[in-house]
Design an enzyme around this catalytic site. Structure first.
Site, PDB file in Angstrom:
ATOM      1  NE  ARG A   1     -32.552  55.117 -17.668  1.00  0.00           N
ATOM      2  CZ  ARG A   1     -32.480  54.817 -16.409  1.00  0.00           C
ATOM      3  NH1 ARG A   1     -31.474  53.763 -16.257  1.00  0.00           N
ATOM      4  NH2 ARG A   1     -33.193  55.360 -15.472  1.00  0.00           N
TER       5      ARG A   1
ATOM      6  NE  ARG B   1     -25.164  52.869 -14.886  1.00  0.00           N
ATOM      7  CZ  ARG B   1     -25.814  52.728 -13.746  1.00  0.00           C
ATOM      8  NH1 ARG B   1     -25.187  52.831 -12.584  1.00  0.00           N
ATOM      9  NH2 ARG B   1     -26.985  52.589 -13.884  1.00  0.00           N
TER      10      ARG B   1
ATOM     11  NE  ARG C   1     -22.343  58.852 -14.695  1.00  0.00           N
ATOM     12  CZ  ARG C   1     -21.900  58.977 -13.306  1.00  0.00           C
ATOM     13  NH1 ARG C   1     -21.056  59.995 -13.080  1.00  0.00           N
ATOM     14  NH2 ARG C   1     -22.394  58.108 -12.399  1.00  0.00           N
TER      15      ARG C   1
ATOM     16  CG  ASP D   1     -32.654  60.935 -14.119  1.00  0.00           C
ATOM     17  OD1 ASP D   1     -32.324  59.945 -14.469  1.00  0.00           O
ATOM     18  OD2 ASP D   1     -33.355  61.066 -13.144  1.00  0.00           O
TER      19      ASP D   1
ATOM     20  CE1 TYR E   1     -36.844  57.193  -7.745  1.00  0.00           C
ATOM     21  CE2 TYR E   1     -38.471  57.527  -9.754  1.00  0.00           C
ATOM     22  CZ  TYR E   1     -37.430  56.747  -9.159  1.00  0.00           C
ATOM     23  OH  TYR E   1     -36.939  55.879  -9.919  1.00  0.00           O
TER      24      TYR E   1
HETATM   25  O1  CP3 Z   1     -30.890  57.390 -23.317  1.00  0.00           O
HETATM   26  C1  CP3 Z   1     -31.881  57.695 -22.496  1.00  0.00           C
HETATM   27  O2  CP3 Z   1     -32.843  56.841 -22.325  1.00  0.00           O
HETATM   28  C2  CP3 Z   1     -31.753  58.817 -21.838  1.00  0.00           C
HETATM   29  C3  CP3 Z   1     -31.481  59.385 -20.719  1.00  0.00           C
HETATM   30  C4  CP3 Z   1     -32.284  58.839 -19.509  1.00  0.00           C
HETATM   31  C5  CP3 Z   1     -31.735  58.873 -18.030  1.00  0.00           C
HETATM   32  N1  CP3 Z   1     -32.619  58.671 -17.311  1.00  0.00           N
HETATM   33  C6  CP3 Z   1     -30.366  59.053 -17.743  1.00  0.00           C
HETATM   34  C7  CP3 Z   1     -29.729  58.103 -16.879  1.00  0.00           C
HETATM   35  C8  CP3 Z   1     -33.488  58.642 -19.228  1.00  0.00           C
HETATM   36  C9  CP3 Z   1     -34.739  58.553 -20.150  1.00  0.00           C
HETATM   37  C10 CP3 Z   1     -33.814  58.534 -17.955  1.00  0.00           C
HETATM   38  C11 CP3 Z   1     -35.483  58.321 -17.339  1.00  0.00           C
HETATM   39  C12 CP3 Z   1     -35.345  57.812 -15.957  1.00  0.00           C
HETATM   40  N2  CP3 Z   1     -34.928  58.237 -14.832  1.00  0.00           N
HETATM   41  C13 CP3 Z   1     -36.510  57.078 -15.358  1.00  0.00           C
HETATM   42  C14 CP3 Z   1     -37.570  56.697 -16.190  1.00  0.00           C
HETATM   43  C15 CP3 Z   1     -37.115  55.283 -17.040  1.00  0.00           C
HETATM   44  C16 CP3 Z   1     -37.069  54.220 -16.430  1.00  0.00           C
HETATM   45  O3  CP3 Z   1     -36.223  53.512 -16.464  1.00  0.00           O
HETATM   46  O4  CP3 Z   1     -38.182  53.702 -16.217  1.00  0.00           O
HETATM   47  C17 CP3 Z   1     -36.282  56.715 -14.159  1.00  0.00           C
HETATM   48  C18 CP3 Z   1     -37.071  55.805 -13.286  1.00  0.00           C
HETATM   49  C19 CP3 Z   1     -35.056  57.632 -13.721  1.00  0.00           C
HETATM   50  C20 CP3 Z   1     -34.445  57.736 -12.401  1.00  0.00           C
HETATM   51  C21 CP3 Z   1     -33.324  57.119 -12.300  1.00  0.00           C
HETATM   52  N3  CP3 Z   1     -32.032  57.691 -12.961  1.00  0.00           N
HETATM   53  C22 CP3 Z   1     -32.818  55.818 -11.662  1.00  0.00           C
HETATM   54  C23 CP3 Z   1     -33.731  55.081 -10.990  1.00  0.00           C
HETATM   55  C24 CP3 Z   1     -31.573  55.536 -11.991  1.00  0.00           C
HETATM   56  C25 CP3 Z   1     -30.709  54.424 -11.661  1.00  0.00           C
HETATM   57  C26 CP3 Z   1     -29.710  54.577 -10.582  1.00  0.00           C
HETATM   58  C27 CP3 Z   1     -28.626  53.788 -11.187  1.00  0.00           C
HETATM   59  O5  CP3 Z   1     -27.561  53.915 -10.754  1.00  0.00           O
HETATM   60  O6  CP3 Z   1     -28.874  52.562 -11.949  1.00  0.00           O
HETATM   61  C28 CP3 Z   1     -31.128  56.870 -12.881  1.00  0.00           C
HETATM   62  C29 CP3 Z   1     -29.815  57.211 -13.273  1.00  0.00           C
HETATM   63  C30 CP3 Z   1     -29.534  57.319 -14.609  1.00  0.00           C
HETATM   64  N4  CP3 Z   1     -30.137  58.085 -15.436  1.00  0.00           N
HETATM   65  C31 CP3 Z   1     -28.363  56.814 -15.457  1.00  0.00           C
HETATM   66  C32 CP3 Z   1     -28.682  57.314 -16.568  1.00  0.00           C
HETATM   67  C33 CP3 Z   1     -27.812  57.060 -17.771  1.00  0.00           C
HETATM   68  C34 CP3 Z   1     -27.536  55.821 -14.877  1.00  0.00           C
HETATM   69  C35 CP3 Z   1     -26.696  56.237 -13.818  1.00  0.00           C
HETATM   70  C36 CP3 Z   1     -25.365  57.085 -14.312  1.00  0.00           C
HETATM   71  O7  CP3 Z   1     -24.767  57.352 -15.378  1.00  0.00           O
HETATM   72  O8  CP3 Z   1     -24.532  57.203 -13.228  1.00  0.00           O
END
Ligand code: CP3
Length: 369
Positions: free
Chosen positions: A42, A46, A55, A91, A167
């Site tokens: 990640r 944010r 965003r 994602d 999921y």
């Molecule tokens: O820089 C990076 O790592 C690349 C981007 C990336 C995102 N998601 C963007 C994102 C990667 C590699 C992921 C993978 C992902 N997505 C995983 C596996 C990684 C892990 O943490 O185990 C999972 C479980 C997801 C599903 C997901 N997407 C969740 C549970 C969430 C969180 C929701 C929240 O609001 O916190 C997301 C959202 C997400 N995906 C964000 C980002 C930057 C943050 C939310 C946003 O920008 O609004």
């Protein structure tokens, strides 16, 4: 396996050297490197002002679907941190849409799947023939690859079958995975068919990422730690192994990562993944021993250490590096993703600390003859 990353240096770019470009991939393959490569789970997100600015104007899914913006977010994060690899901004849940399961991210709640998969008929209705709709991810990878050429490793990724199935069945994040385990234990035919469909879609999804220029694929089995070892072996391992092997057959190394996996590591290694991602709950040397030294490992600093004073942070970074014991095949990373509000300067400091550790080691070796 061919070393796909050893492309010729980009013409006219004096910073391009073969060693630079392949440090990350070489470590994935347990080949000697000049210093431990470092990147962060990640790393674009944010906690970074540049990402928050984008965003303001786009949703997360909009960013993913616009290759110019996804590439910019990927590149900005990697350059700002000075890391050795760039993970494509996307994602985990994107493949659900072409399978016929729309979802959205609700503020503060994470992903929500509107019609979760609960029955054998729901599984039957899932489509596997529209993976090419994910071509926007490939286009973003092409842009990132042509920007970095061979200077950084480029990581494509997907979810592992178990984690994505959870999921799809729960409809979002979960504490106890009750619906998932109900299908797993109670409807083995539906469960196996769901995993088969996921392996088919994810294989094609990875293929389009590799063809676009991904040097390595990371498979996130983020929630596999919810499984007992025997359940992992009986219900999840086989599908993960098939996906790992299918991606390796495309000529790239695979990183297989999960959280709370201390009891699962040796079984996860049996998938044949080149690299196993370790979370932070176990010291890296213990994790590596469990994985076996014929695999590389990635990890495993606690992401919340990034909120600690620099002296504490440095102590922990060095602990991780020391416990890798100078063995080839360690990629420095966190044990899970960077969380919102993490100070960016501390993430940059970790990159410096990893570099300095090696400079010091080199100086000492020189001084000791
Ligand atoms: O820089 C990076 O790592 C690349 C981007 C990336 C995102 N998601 C963007 C994102 C990667 C590699 C992921 C993978 C992902 N997505 C995983 C596996 C990684 C892990 O943490 O185990 C999972 C479980 C997801 C599903 C997901 N997407 C969740 C549970 C969430 C969180 C929701 C929240 O609001 O916190 C997301 C959202 C997400 N995906 C964000 C980002 C930057 C943050 C939310 C946003 O920008 O609004």
């Amino acid at each position: 396996m061919d070393l796909k990353n050893l492309k010729p240096a980009g013409a006219g770019d004096p910073t391009d050297t073969i060693l630079d470009g392949s440090r990350f991939v070489r470590a994935c393959l347990r080949k000697p490197v000049d210093r431990t490569p470092v990147w962060f789970l990640r790393q674009a997100g944010r906690y970074m002002q540049e990402y928050r600015d984008i965003r303001k104007h786009h949703t997360l899914v909009e960013i993913c679907k616009q290759p110019d913006i996804a590439a910019e977010v990927t590149i900005t994060a990697a350059e700002k941190l000075g890391v050795d690899a760039a993970i494509i901004f996307a994602d985990l849940l994107l493949p659900l849409e072409p399978m016929g399961l729309p979802f959205e991210f609700q503020a503060g709640e994470g992903p929500v799947v509107h019609h979760p998969v609960r029955t054998a008929d729901d599984v039957k209705a899932l489509r596997t023939d529209r993976t090419d709709e994910l071509a926007y991810v490939a286009r973003a990878i092409q842009k990132v690859a042509s920007h970095f050429r061979n200077r950084l490793g480029i990581i494509g990724f997907c979810g592992a079958p178990y984690t994505l199935a959870s999921y799809m069945i729960e409809g979002g994040g979960s504490r106890n995975y009750i619906h998932t385990k109900q299908m797993m234990y109670g409807e083995p035919l539906a469960w196996n068919s769901l995993l088969d469909k996921l392996v088919a879609v994810l294989t094609e999804y990875c293929r389009l990422q590799v063809l676009a220029g991904a040097d390595v694929i990371q498979i996130f089995d983020s929630w596999v730690g919810s499984l007992a070892l025997s359940d992992y072996r009986d219900y999840a391992f086989e599908a993960s192994k098939r996906l790992v092997r299918a991606v390796q057959a495309m000529g790239v190394p695979v990183i297989y990562f999960g959280v709370e996996t201390a009891g699962l590591l040796s079984a996860m290694a049996e998938t044949g993944a080149d690299v196993i991602g370790l979370d932070w709950r176990q010291p890296l040397d213990e994790g590596w021993r469990a994985v076996g030294y014929s695999h590389a490992v990635q990890g495993n600093l606690d992401p919340i250490t990034l909120f600690a004073p620099l002296e504490v942070l440095e102590k922990r970074v060095r602990e991780v590096l020391r416990s890798a014991g100078g063995r080839p095949g360690h990629i420095f990373n966190l044990g899970h993703g960077i969380v919102p509000n993490t100070p960016v300067e501390n993430v940059q400091a970790v990159v410096r600390m990893v570099r300095e550790f090696h400079q010091e080691k080199a100086r000492l070796e020189l001084a000791n003859g």
